[in-house]
Design a protein around this motif. Structure first.
Motif, PDB file in Angstrom:
ATOM      1  N   HIS A 167      87.101  39.346 113.378  1.00 33.36           N
ATOM      2  CA  HIS A 167      86.729  39.861 114.702  1.00 33.36           C
ATOM      3  C   HIS A 167      86.704  41.387 114.687  1.00 33.36           C
ATOM      4  O   HIS A 167      86.927  42.036 115.698  1.00 33.36           O
ATOM      5  CB  HIS A 167      87.651  39.294 115.788  1.00 33.36           C
ATOM      6  CG  HIS A 167      89.056  39.807 115.709  1.00 33.36           C
ATOM      7  ND1 HIS A 167      89.828  39.967 116.816  1.00 33.36           N
ATOM      8  CD2 HIS A 167      89.801  40.194 114.667  1.00 33.36           C
ATOM      9  CE1 HIS A 167      91.028  40.436 116.449  1.00 33.36           C
ATOM     10  NE2 HIS A 167      91.021  40.575 115.160  1.00 33.36           N
ATOM     11  N   ASP A 177      83.458  37.266 118.966  1.00 31.11           N
ATOM     12  CA  ASP A 177      84.423  36.850 119.978  1.00 31.11           C
ATOM     13  C   ASP A 177      83.958  35.583 120.710  1.00 31.11           C
ATOM     14  O   ASP A 177      84.751  34.652 120.907  1.00 31.11           O
ATOM     15  CB  ASP A 177      84.668  37.978 120.982  1.00 31.11           C
ATOM     16  CG  ASP A 177      85.482  39.093 120.360  1.00 31.11           C
ATOM     17  OD1 ASP A 177      86.120  38.813 119.309  1.00 31.11           O
ATOM     18  OD2 ASP A 177      85.493  40.211 120.883  1.00 31.11           O
ATOM     19  N   ASN A 178      82.670  35.563 121.074  1.00 34.47           N
ATOM     20  CA  ASN A 178      82.148  34.370 121.746  1.00 34.47           C
ATOM     21  C   ASN A 178      82.222  33.150 120.844  1.00 34.47           C
ATOM     22  O   ASN A 178      82.556  32.039 121.269  1.00 34.47           O
ATOM     23  CB  ASN A 178      80.703  34.585 122.188  1.00 34.47           C
ATOM     24  CG  ASN A 178      80.632  35.574 123.340  1.00 34.47           C
ATOM     25  OD1 ASN A 178      81.638  35.765 124.043  1.00 34.47           O
ATOM     26  ND2 ASN A 178      79.490  36.208 123.506  1.00 34.47           N
ATOM     27  N   ILE A 234      84.298  32.604 118.417  1.00 33.16           N
ATOM     28  CA  ILE A 234      85.688  32.144 118.265  1.00 33.16           C
ATOM     29  C   ILE A 234      86.073  31.287 119.471  1.00 33.16           C
ATOM     30  O   ILE A 234      86.636  30.198 119.320  1.00 33.16           O
ATOM     31  CB  ILE A 234      86.655  33.345 118.106  1.00 33.16           C
ATOM     32  CG1 ILE A 234      86.399  34.047 116.766  1.00 33.16           C
ATOM     33  CG2 ILE A 234      88.110  32.877 118.162  1.00 33.16           C
ATOM     34  CD1 ILE A 234      87.097  35.383 116.611  1.00 33.16           C
ATOM     35  N   ASP A 235      85.708  31.779 120.678  1.00 35.82           N
ATOM     36  CA  ASP A 235      86.000  30.987 121.872  1.00 35.82           C
ATOM     37  C   ASP A 235      85.316  29.622 121.784  1.00 35.82           C
ATOM     38  O   ASP A 235      85.912  28.588 122.097  1.00 35.82           O
ATOM     39  CB  ASP A 235      85.505  31.719 123.136  1.00 35.82           C
ATOM     40  CG  ASP A 235      86.353  32.944 123.413  1.00 35.82           C
ATOM     41  OD1 ASP A 235      87.464  33.028 122.829  1.00 35.82           O
ATOM     42  OD2 ASP A 235      85.921  33.813 124.193  1.00 35.82           O
ATOM     43  N   TYR A 236      84.081  29.646 121.337  1.00 31.35           N
ATOM     44  CA  TYR A 236      83.324  28.400 121.233  1.00 31.35           C
ATOM     45  C   TYR A 236      84.009  27.432 120.270  1.00 31.35           C
ATOM     46  O   TYR A 236      84.211  26.252 120.561  1.00 31.35           O
ATOM     47  CB  TYR A 236      81.898  28.705 120.768  1.00 31.35           C
ATOM     48  CG  TYR A 236      81.073  27.457 120.521  1.00 31.35           C
ATOM     49  CD1 TYR A 236      80.559  26.731 121.598  1.00 31.35           C
ATOM     50  CD2 TYR A 236      80.869  26.985 119.232  1.00 31.35           C
ATOM     51  CE1 TYR A 236      79.836  25.580 121.389  1.00 31.35           C
ATOM     52  CE2 TYR A 236      80.144  25.827 119.007  1.00 31.35           C
ATOM     53  CZ  TYR A 236      79.625  25.124 120.084  1.00 31.35           C
ATOM     54  OH  TYR A 236      78.907  23.971 119.871  1.00 31.35           O
ATOM     55  N   GLU A 272      87.121  27.392 119.228  1.00 30.12           N
ATOM     56  CA  GLU A 272      88.414  26.910 119.710  1.00 30.12           C
ATOM     57  C   GLU A 272      88.228  25.822 120.771  1.00 30.12           C
ATOM     58  O   GLU A 272      88.930  24.809 120.770  1.00 30.12           O
ATOM     59  CB  GLU A 272      89.245  28.069 120.262  1.00 30.12           C
ATOM     60  CG  GLU A 272      89.905  28.844 119.126  1.00 30.12           C
ATOM     61  CD  GLU A 272      90.669  30.080 119.583  1.00 30.12           C
ATOM     62  OE1 GLU A 272      90.440  30.539 120.725  1.00 30.12           O
ATOM     63  OE2 GLU A 272      91.466  30.586 118.775  1.00 30.12           O
ATOM     64  N   ALA A 273      87.258  26.037 121.675  1.00 31.84           N
ATOM     65  CA  ALA A 273      86.988  25.039 122.722  1.00 31.84           C
ATOM     66  C   ALA A 273      86.549  23.728 122.084  1.00 31.84           C
ATOM     67  O   ALA A 273      86.965  22.637 122.485  1.00 31.84           O
ATOM     68  CB  ALA A 273      85.919  25.557 123.679  1.00 31.84           C
ATOM     69  N   ASN A 285      89.461  21.912 120.550  1.00 35.57           N
ATOM     70  CA  ASN A 285      90.252  21.294 121.607  1.00 35.57           C
ATOM     71  C   ASN A 285      89.572  20.046 122.154  1.00 35.57           C
ATOM     72  O   ASN A 285      90.201  19.003 122.303  1.00 35.57           O
ATOM     73  CB  ASN A 285      90.465  22.286 122.754  1.00 35.57           C
ATOM     74  CG  ASN A 285      91.656  23.187 122.471  1.00 35.57           C
ATOM     75  OD1 ASN A 285      92.507  22.818 121.663  1.00 35.57           O
ATOM     76  ND2 ASN A 285      91.685  24.337 123.092  1.00 35.57           N
ATOM     77  N   LYS A 303      92.397  34.521 114.005  1.00 34.39           N
ATOM     78  CA  LYS A 303      91.578  35.740 114.048  1.00 34.39           C
ATOM     79  C   LYS A 303      92.100  36.680 112.976  1.00 34.39           C
ATOM     80  O   LYS A 303      93.302  36.935 112.920  1.00 34.39           O
ATOM     81  CB  LYS A 303      91.742  36.411 115.403  1.00 34.39           C
ATOM     82  CG  LYS A 303      90.969  35.791 116.521  1.00 34.39           C
ATOM     83  CD  LYS A 303      91.126  36.707 117.728  1.00 34.39           C
ATOM     84  CE  LYS A 303      90.656  36.019 118.991  1.00 34.39           C
ATOM     85  NZ  LYS A 303      90.854  36.877 120.163  1.00 34.39           N
ATOM     86  N   GLU A 360      76.302  29.132 116.993  1.00 32.08           N
ATOM     87  CA  GLU A 360      76.954  27.917 117.491  1.00 32.08           C
ATOM     88  C   GLU A 360      76.479  26.686 116.737  1.00 32.08           C
ATOM     89  O   GLU A 360      77.259  25.811 116.388  1.00 32.08           O
ATOM     90  CB  GLU A 360      76.685  27.764 118.994  1.00 32.08           C
ATOM     91  CG  GLU A 360      77.408  28.838 119.795  1.00 32.08           C
ATOM     92  CD  GLU A 360      77.303  28.632 121.295  1.00 32.08           C
ATOM     93  OE1 GLU A 360      76.681  27.638 121.715  1.00 32.08           O
ATOM     94  OE2 GLU A 360      77.847  29.472 122.028  1.00 32.08           O
TER      95      GLU A 360
END
Lengths: 153, 755
Positions: free
Chosen positions: A84, A94-95, A97-99, A101-102, A105, A117, A142
């Motif tokens: 990052h 950053d986006n 990583i969020d994607y 992780e989501a 989950n 990270k 993605e």
């Protein structure tokens, strides 16, 4: 907690240093012990390394707790080290990583994959990038992440 | 010699010295936390920043070596601004709650913060919190207060020789701690309390007892070992509340062993003897001192004095008594005409006792280049002598060990020779033969047929090569049959190799007993023969026979003899003593009586009483003086303890041993009988009555040592397994114990020595 094969490798490292300075091989020994133990260091590993290198246990623990890449808890089969830093960040790390992780989950993949990270991994040419165990994956988006994750077992 | 300028004044200094050493010597105060003169330089607290001319930024005084013509300002604006900035950083995570901290009032951080801290903290964010760990019975942690100076880490690594504390984690998460659930077990661990500049490591037994300014400090000297460590006993309302180290660079530097630091706890034990008691028709009655002493006098008169049987009176004393107590008691006995006097209770054969001198200074141990340790676990027996030897090893000396079992060293001995006790004399005879041959001296006829083995040759070669060598004889071999030969061999080896000797076989204040003449004269009985001679009366000074004697059952039996009159002076109540004594006089223990300790160099160190003894207990020297007056003996008009000290150190003491070691026949039986030797060593925290009553020490790892170790072959001969007890001590099978040897290291002496 150190396999015979690892001991041979550690011995090679010890031989690189002057006699009596075997503790210089501590980082390599910890790395190998971590691999032998399935990706993380527990009490026995640290004691075994201390014993093998004739160091005090706490000195080994000092090294083992200083560096990021020694784990002290059981780890998932795959560790995604997601960069990052600046190049990756500018390219949307950053986006992503969020994607990621989501997605982990949502699909309950926590036991298979974990995300960390990390700072620059030296592959800015292919930013955004990540490292999964020993391999680099570059120019991520993605769709690519979906493909990679579905390929992990 | 270089000349530098500090705050405008010229100061001279040696090349290579660090600035802080120079300012300290000149009496200029430079604040510091991580620097300690006996530890390595870490320069991580940054508190000692000083302004140096020509340097754009201030530099730490602890790690800046001086140079000719240097100009330093320790109190100018530039220095102050930097030091204040450092102080502010140090206080970011440190709690600002001195009133509830145990260190408050004696805290280096608090003191320095008074000078350099701001009145109001600008830090409004949350402070970090570090969880405490239970690291043992001696040290209390409060790690949130830690400022990461790493003195305790360096102390473990550099002084104690076992790195127990460490700095784990990084940055904000850095923590000072031992590894996981490990505790702090070293025999010197208590020093971490002294050197911790904040309230992170404090004394557990002393926690929340008192503030330092409420206590008075009285200089004292320890009697637990042969060093005579200097210490301060801190007292409050007539009780010793804490012991801290007192600096003496010739004796103990700034360190004391845990034994010295925590034994004071025993002083307030509920088992202290508080009132004189006499036994009338089998019943104990508490009486006044006058009644008790009359009773004592009458008893002595009836038993031995009236019927002129003074040769049937004996006196025995513990080896922790003071020089003055030893001196007065022997003077009384010699005054009434008997020489039955002894303190050497733990020896099997006193005729063969070791008369090996110690002829090296403690400070000289550091500059040795070779040490040979025989029959000793110095680290636990004489922690600070071991510390000096360790320093020698760190600066390049070589140490060889000839022991009956492998012990835990805090340095690396060159060779760990684990040898059966019955073979050690043979080995040393071999060493002597090689030494005699190589120095072209005449080889004694007894040694002609001896074939020195490789170990003997190696030891001899090293002793001959060394410029400064010492041979240390410890306490393990005291009771094996060949002990006199071993002592004689060591004497001769030392003579021919120009080595020094260090005899630690009799510890505590034994040297004072020797100096005071507390040993049987030519016509006197020694401790062992007294027990079989059916004496009519004894004066026993702080003796607990179940712990103190080589043959405890025999001693108890002798004391229990119905028509033996026994005056027992004890500091603690004890069932066994109650059984045999006729009169029980309560006496003072450590810190409750003035006195003197004689250390291994022969140095007499006197100390005042820090508190008075509890209840009706009196210092034993006063009791002896009154007893002597009652006996109408001349020469007892002392008014102060010091008069006795000077008399005791002046007087010519009688010959110590009947055996002249230089004349001992060193004939070595080459077909030496193979018996199993039992080497008995008391746990280091059970060697005297005060230690046995100190709860915190008993809870430590060292305090709980209780094993009879032997190797599998010996166990087979004795038909024992790991699940058995041997003489009341749990058996541990270990191949690090020599053949034909049972090494018993136990807290409680529960066994019958009638083997």
């Amino acid at each position: 907690m150190i396999s015979e094969k690892s001991k041979q490798t550690i011995d090679k490292w010890i031989a690189k240093y002057p006699k009596g300075q075997q503790q210089s091989a501590v980082m390599e020994a910890l790395k190998l012990s971590q691999i032998d133990n399935g990706g993380y260091l527990d009490k026995k590993c640290i004691e075994a390394v201390a014993d093998y290198l004739d160091m005090s246990v706490i000195s080994v623990a000092e090294v083992a707790t200083f560096y990021e890449n020694y784990n002290h808890k059981p780890v998932a089969k795959y560790t995604v080290r997601f960069c990052h830093n600046i190049s990756c960040m500018l390219n949307g790390a950053d986006n992503l990583i969020d994607y990621l992780e989501a997605k982990i989950n949502a699909e309950k993949l926590g036991e298979l994959v974990q995300v960390k990270k990390v700072e620059c991994l030296g592959a800015c040419v292919g930013a955004p990038m990540c490292q999964i165990n020993d391999d680099y994956f570059e120019n991520l988006n993605e769709q690519k992440i979906n493909e990679i994750i579905s390929g992990l077992k | 010699m270089l000349e530098i300028e500090i705050d405008g004044a010229k100061v001279s200094a040696d090349p290579g010295e660090m600035l802080i050493a120079v300012t300290d010597r000149a009496g200029i105060r430079v604040p510091r936390f991580c620097y300690h003169k006996h530890l390595s330089i870490a320069a991580n607290c940054r508190m000692c920043l000083v302004d140096i001319e020509g340097s754009p930024k201030p530099k730490p005084a602890c790690s800046t070596p001086i140079a000719e013509g240097m100009k330093i300002w320790t109190h100018n604006d530039k220095t102050k601004i930097s030091q204040k900035a450092v102080m502010e950083f140090l206080l970011i995570n440190h709690p600002l709650d001195c009133p509830i901290c145990d260190q408050g009032g004696e805290c280096e951080l608090q003191d320095v913060a008074m000078d350099y801290g701001a009145d109001i903290s600008r830090f409004t964010e949350g402070k970090r919190i570090v969880e405490d760990k239970d690291i043992g019975a001696l040290i209390q942690t409060d790690m949130t207060r830690c400022i990461h100076c790493t003195r305790c880490v360096r102390f473990g690594d550099e002084i104690a020789g076992v790195m127990e504390m460490g700095a784990t984690g990084r940055g904000e998460n850095l923590k000072i701690e031992p590894f996981l659930a490990y505790g702090i077990d070293s025999e010197l661990s208590g020093n971490m309390i002294d050197i911790c500049p904040v309230g992170a490591l404090t004394s557990k037994p002393f926690r929340y007892e008192l503030r330092s300014w409420q206590m008075q400090s009285v200089a004292g000297v320890s009697r637990h070992d042969l060093v005579g460590s200097n210490l301060l006993s801190q007292t409050y309302k007539g009780k010793v509340k804490r012991i801290v180290a007192r600096e003496n660079s010739d004796i103990n530097e700034t360190w004391i062993a845990d034994r010295e630091r925590f034994s004071y706890q025993g002083l307030s034990h509920e088992n202290r003897l508080l009132m004189p008691q006499i036994k009338i028709e089998g019943k104990w009655q508490e009486v006044t001192w006058n009644v008790a002493l009359d009773f004592a006098l009458k008893g002595l008169n009836n038993a031995v004095l009236n019927n002129k049987q003074t040769d049937r009176l004996g006196a025995l004393a513990t080896n922790t008594a003071t020089l003055e107590e030893f001196y007065l008691l022997q003077k009384i006995l010699r005054g009434v005409g008997t020489q039955n006097i002894d303190y050497r209770l733990n020896i099997k054969d006193l005729d063969a006792t070791i008369n090996l001198p110690s002829n090296i200074k403690l400070t000289d141990l550091e500059t040795l280049d070779y040490g040979l340790i025989i029959g000793a676990n110095l680290r636990l027996e004489q922690p600070l002598i071991n510390h000096r030897l360790r320093k020698a090893v760190l600066s390049g000396a070589m140490v060889d060990v000839v022991n009956v079992a492998e012990f835990d060293f805090n340095y690396q001995p060159n060779n760990h020779n684990i040898i059966a006790p019955n073979q050690i004399a043979l080995l040393l005879a071999g060493v002597l033969k090689v030494v005699l041959e190589s120095t072209q001296a005449e080889v004694l006829p007894d040694l002609q047929n001896l074939n020195p083995n490789a170990t003997a040759k190696q030891l001899a070669a090293r002793l001959l090569r060394a410029d400064n060598a010492v041979i240390v004889l410890g306490e393990h071999l005291l009771n094996i049959p060949q002990v006199a030969i071993i002592a004689a061999l060591i004497t001769q080896i030392a003579q021919h190799t120009d080595s020094k000797t260090l005899n630690t076989s009799l510890s505590a204040n034994s040297k004072a007993a020797d100096l005071a003449g507390f040993t049987p004269g030519r016509d006197g009985l020694d401790a062992n023969t007294m027990l079989t001679a059916q004496l009519k009366a004894y004066i026993l000074l702080d003796i607990y026979p179940q712990y103190d004697f080589y043959n405890s059952p025999k001693a108890i039996e002798a004391f229990n003899n119905a028509d033996t009159f026994i005056i027992a002076l004890n500091s603690f109540k004890d069932e066994v003593v109650l059984e045999y004594a006729d009169i029980l006089l309560p006496i003072a223990n450590f810190y409750e009586s003035p006195g003197s300790h004689v250390n291994i160099e022969g140095l007499v160190q006197s100390f005042p009483a820090a508190v008075s003894a509890p209840g009706e207990a009196k210092p034993a020297w006063k009791v002896f003086k009154v007893l002597a007056d009652l006996l109408q003996l001349p020469g007892f008009d002392y008014t102060a303890n010091q008069q006795i000290t000077s008399e005791a150190t002046m007087h010519q003491n009688p010959k110590l041993s009947k055996v002249d070691v230089s004349k001992v026949d060193v004939s070595i039986d080459l077909t030496m009988k193979k018996g199993i030797d039992i080497i008995w060593q008391k746990s280091p925290y059970a060697i005297d009555v005060l230690l046995r009553h100190s709860p915190a020490l008993q809870m430590t790892k060292i305090g709980q040592i209780n094993t009879a170790s032997m190797n599998a072959a010996t166990a087979k001969k004795l038909k024992l397994t790991q699940t058995d007890d041997y003489l009341g001590v749990p058996v541990v099978l270990s191949e690090t114990v020599a053949d034909d040897c049972v090494f018993i290291n136990a807290n409680r002496q529960t066994w019958d020595r009638g083997q």
